[in-house]
Scaffold this motif. Structure first.
Motif, mmCIF file in Angstrom:
data_model
loop_
_atom_site.group_PDB
_atom_site.id
_atom_site.type_symbol
_atom_site.label_atom_id
_atom_site.label_comp_id
_atom_site.label_asym_id
_atom_site.label_seq_id
_atom_site.Cartn_x
_atom_site.Cartn_y
_atom_site.Cartn_z
ATOM 1 N N ALA A 61 0.639 -1.377 0.166
ATOM 2 C CA ALA A 61 -0.011 0.060 -0.073
ATOM 3 C C ALA A 61 0.907 1.375 -0.110
ATOM 4 O O ALA A 61 0.584 2.321 -0.610
ATOM 5 N N ILE A 62 1.840 1.240 0.866
ATOM 6 C CA ILE A 62 2.794 2.293 0.862
ATOM 7 C C ILE A 62 3.559 2.655 -0.478
ATOM 8 O O ILE A 62 3.666 3.712 -0.916
ATOM 9 N N GLU A 63 4.250 1.427 -0.843
ATOM 10 C CA GLU A 63 4.770 1.496 -2.258
ATOM 11 C C GLU A 63 3.796 2.198 -3.215
ATOM 12 O O GLU A 63 4.363 2.750 -4.221
ATOM 13 N N THR A 64 2.762 1.397 -3.457
ATOM 14 C CA THR A 64 1.864 1.873 -4.651
ATOM 15 C C THR A 64 1.262 3.292 -4.431
ATOM 16 O O THR A 64 1.292 4.176 -5.574
ATOM 17 N N TYR A 65 0.851 3.655 -3.096
ATOM 18 C CA TYR A 65 0.061 5.058 -2.896
ATOM 19 C C TYR A 65 0.797 6.075 -2.230
ATOM 20 O O TYR A 65 0.308 7.312 -1.821
ATOM 21 N N GLY A 66 1.953 5.708 -1.386
ATOM 22 C CA GLY A 66 2.745 6.666 -0.797
ATOM 23 C C GLY A 66 2.176 6.825 0.694
ATOM 24 O O GLY A 66 2.708 7.478 1.438
ATOM 25 N N ARG A 67 1.004 6.194 1.108
ATOM 26 C CA ARG A 67 0.663 6.673 2.383
ATOM 27 C C ARG A 67 -0.662 5.483 2.719
ATOM 28 O O ARG A 67 -1.097 4.803 1.716
ATOM 29 N N LEU A 68 -1.072 5.461 4.180
ATOM 30 C CA LEU A 68 -2.030 4.753 4.289
ATOM 31 C C LEU A 68 -3.099 5.567 5.289
ATOM 32 O O LEU A 68 -2.607 5.809 6.219
ATOM 33 N N ASP A 69 -4.267 5.678 4.984
ATOM 34 C CA ASP A 69 -5.252 6.200 5.966
ATOM 35 C C ASP A 69 -6.276 5.353 6.660
ATOM 36 O O ASP A 69 -6.577 5.644 7.836
ATOM 37 N N GLY A 70 -6.388 4.161 6.149
ATOM 38 C CA GLY A 70 -7.235 3.377 6.919
ATOM 39 C C GLY A 70 -7.134 1.878 6.599
ATOM 40 O O GLY A 70 -6.671 1.555 5.462
ATOM 41 N N ILE A 71 -7.625 0.933 7.364
ATOM 42 C CA ILE A 71 -7.696 -0.378 7.083
ATOM 43 C C ILE A 71 -9.044 -1.081 7.422
ATOM 44 O O ILE A 71 -9.666 -0.783 8.546
ATOM 45 N N VAL A 72 -9.578 -1.937 6.542
ATOM 46 C CA VAL A 72 -10.856 -2.439 6.949
ATOM 47 C C VAL A 72 -10.553 -3.853 7.057
ATOM 48 O O VAL A 72 -10.167 -4.536 6.034
ATOM 49 N N ASN A 73 -10.406 -4.482 8.307
ATOM 50 C CA ASN A 73 -10.086 -6.068 8.620
ATOM 51 C C ASN A 73 -11.624 -6.831 8.470
ATOM 52 O O ASN A 73 -12.345 -6.798 9.483
ATOM 53 N N ASN A 74 -11.781 -7.102 7.034
ATOM 54 C CA ASN A 74 -13.004 -7.850 7.150
ATOM 55 C C ASN A 74 -12.739 -9.462 6.677
ATOM 56 O O ASN A 74 -13.887 -10.220 6.858
ATOM 57 N N ALA A 75 -11.655 -9.820 6.242
ATOM 58 C CA ALA A 75 -11.626 -11.346 5.980
ATOM 59 C C ALA A 75 -12.078 -12.234 6.876
ATOM 60 O O ALA A 75 -11.626 -12.084 8.303
ATOM 61 N N GLY A 76 -12.952 -13.025 6.755
ATOM 62 C CA GLY A 76 -12.928 -14.186 7.928
ATOM 63 C C GLY A 76 -13.972 -15.444 7.266
ATOM 64 O O GLY A 76 -14.222 -15.433 6.072
ATOM 65 N N ILE A 77 -13.697 -16.387 8.028
ATOM 66 C CA ILE A 77 -14.579 -17.599 7.799
ATOM 67 C C ILE A 77 -15.587 -17.922 8.741
ATOM 68 O O ILE A 77 -15.286 -17.402 9.951
ATOM 69 N N SER A 78 -16.554 -18.932 8.557
ATOM 70 C CA SER A 78 -17.228 -19.305 9.418
ATOM 71 C C SER A 78 -16.788 -20.804 9.654
ATOM 72 O O SER A 78 -16.093 -21.248 9.233
ATOM 73 N N ALA A 79 -17.421 -21.325 10.768
ATOM 74 C CA ALA A 79 -17.267 -22.760 10.884
ATOM 75 C C ALA A 79 -18.836 -23.576 10.873
ATOM 76 O O ALA A 79 -19.826 -22.953 10.801
ATOM 77 N N GLU A 80 -18.599 -24.822 11.133
ATOM 78 C CA GLU A 80 -19.833 -25.673 10.958
ATOM 79 C C GLU A 80 -20.381 -25.626 12.383
ATOM 80 O O GLU A 80 -19.922 -25.136 13.301
ATOM 81 N N SER A 81 -21.771 -25.618 12.580
ATOM 82 C CA SER A 81 -22.459 -25.415 13.538
ATOM 83 C C SER A 81 -22.342 -26.830 14.355
ATOM 84 O O SER A 81 -22.678 -27.815 14.015
#
Ligand SMILES: NC(=O)c1ccc[n+]([C@@H]2O[C@H](COP(=O)([O-])OP(=O)(O)OC[C@H]3O[C@@H](n4cnc5c(N)ncnc54)[C@H](O)[C@@H]3O)[C@@H](O)[C@H]2O)c1
Length: 269
Positions: free
Chosen positions: A80-100
């Protein structure tokens, strides 16, 4: 100003952005003029999301990341820094569910796998992402962690997912206090039942049954309805909101649903 122009040119990473909520958030951010790192373990689908964003005039780049791997997450932030020179925010969204299943029937490897993605993955995104936001001297940094209603309520047959999501809310509240003096807001979004591929191959009628059971308005949420909150939290309109776990659930966590007999149902006619 009560529009979203304050997000323009902000640089943000969205993890798990090849599909579902992450994809909707990445597209919504780009539509509103943000520069987005679309990050996911799935390169093929993630690259398509970037193509779709670019086709509509938005700015985005793909970076393959397994959020459970420290080196991957560090490399994602460096990208992110190499590509756009800075970072303002991050959305930590990746996730999985488990069997019930009942708690004692989960294996230790299932617990380790789920928590390495849904909890450690969020911690790693915060650790390296916040470091980069601080170094970027962002005047309006933000972290959005996608938790769940399972981050604020117990759930039968979902102990390991629920424990990880409660952990995400704990990380959110603690980090909000750590970084409030440094212009970084940290919030969690707690979606209810939203129509994404996290439902796997469940047949449509089963999904609809769940919607009727779990959602007071009788329908599943649309990923865009979560993305709009993520946009608000990235904007300067939300600078006084931090440490919150905000539900997007049509009210399902507000209390118990009980059958109601209307005295005057004709008002609906
Ligand atoms: N959909 C819902 O009803 C719902 C409800 C509450 C919370 N959530 C949460 O929302 C988030 C997104 O879920 P969704 O419904 O969009 O799911 P989804 O399955 O549609 O998308 C999840 C994305 O995460 C990616 N991913 C999975 N493991 C990864 C890893 N190790 N590293 C990087 N990327 C990885 C997948 O490739 C996929 O693109 C999750 O954290 C989930 O727990 C979803």
């Amino acid at each position: 100003m009560t529009d979203f122009t304050s997000v323009q040119n902000k640089v943000a990473i969205v993890t798990g952005a090849s599909d579902g909520l992450g994809k909707a958030i990445a597209k919504c951010y780009a539509e509103n003029g943000m520069k987005v790192i679309v990050s996911d373990i799935n390169t093929e689908k993630g690259s398509k999301v970037v193509e779709e964003i670019k086709a509509t005039g938005g700015e985005a780049s793909f970076f393959r990341t397994d959020v459970s791997q420290e080196e991957d997450v560090k490399a994602m932030v460096d990208f992110a820094i190499e590509t756009y020179g800075r970072l303002d925010g991050i959305v930590n969204n990746a996730g999985i569910s488990a069997e019930s299943r009942p708690t004692h029937e989960y294996s230790i490897s299932e617990f380790d796998r789920l928590t390495s993605i849904d909890l450690k993955g969020v911690f790693l995104g915060m650790k390296f992402g916040i470091e980069a936001i601080l170094k970027s001297k962002s005047s309006s940094g933000f972290v959005v962690n996608v938790a769940s209603l399972a981050g604020i309520l117990g759930n039968s047959s979902m102990a390991i997912y629920t424990s990880a999501k409660h952990g995400v809310v704990g990380l959110t509240k603690s980090a909000a206090l750590d970084y409030a003096p440094y212009n970084i807001t940290v919030n969690a979004i707690c979606p209810g039942t939203i129509k994404t591929s996290i439902w796997g191959n469940a047949p449509e009628e089963v999904i609809q049954q769940y919607a009727k059971l779990l959602s007071p308005n009788g329908r599943l949420g649309d990923p865009k309805e979560v993305a709009h909150l993520a946009l608000f939290l990235a904007s300067d309109l939300a600078r006084y909101i931090s440490g919150s776990a905000i539900t997007v659930d049509a009210g399902s966590s507000a209390g118990k649903l009980t059958p109601t007999q209307w005295a005057h149902p004709e008002i609906l006619e």
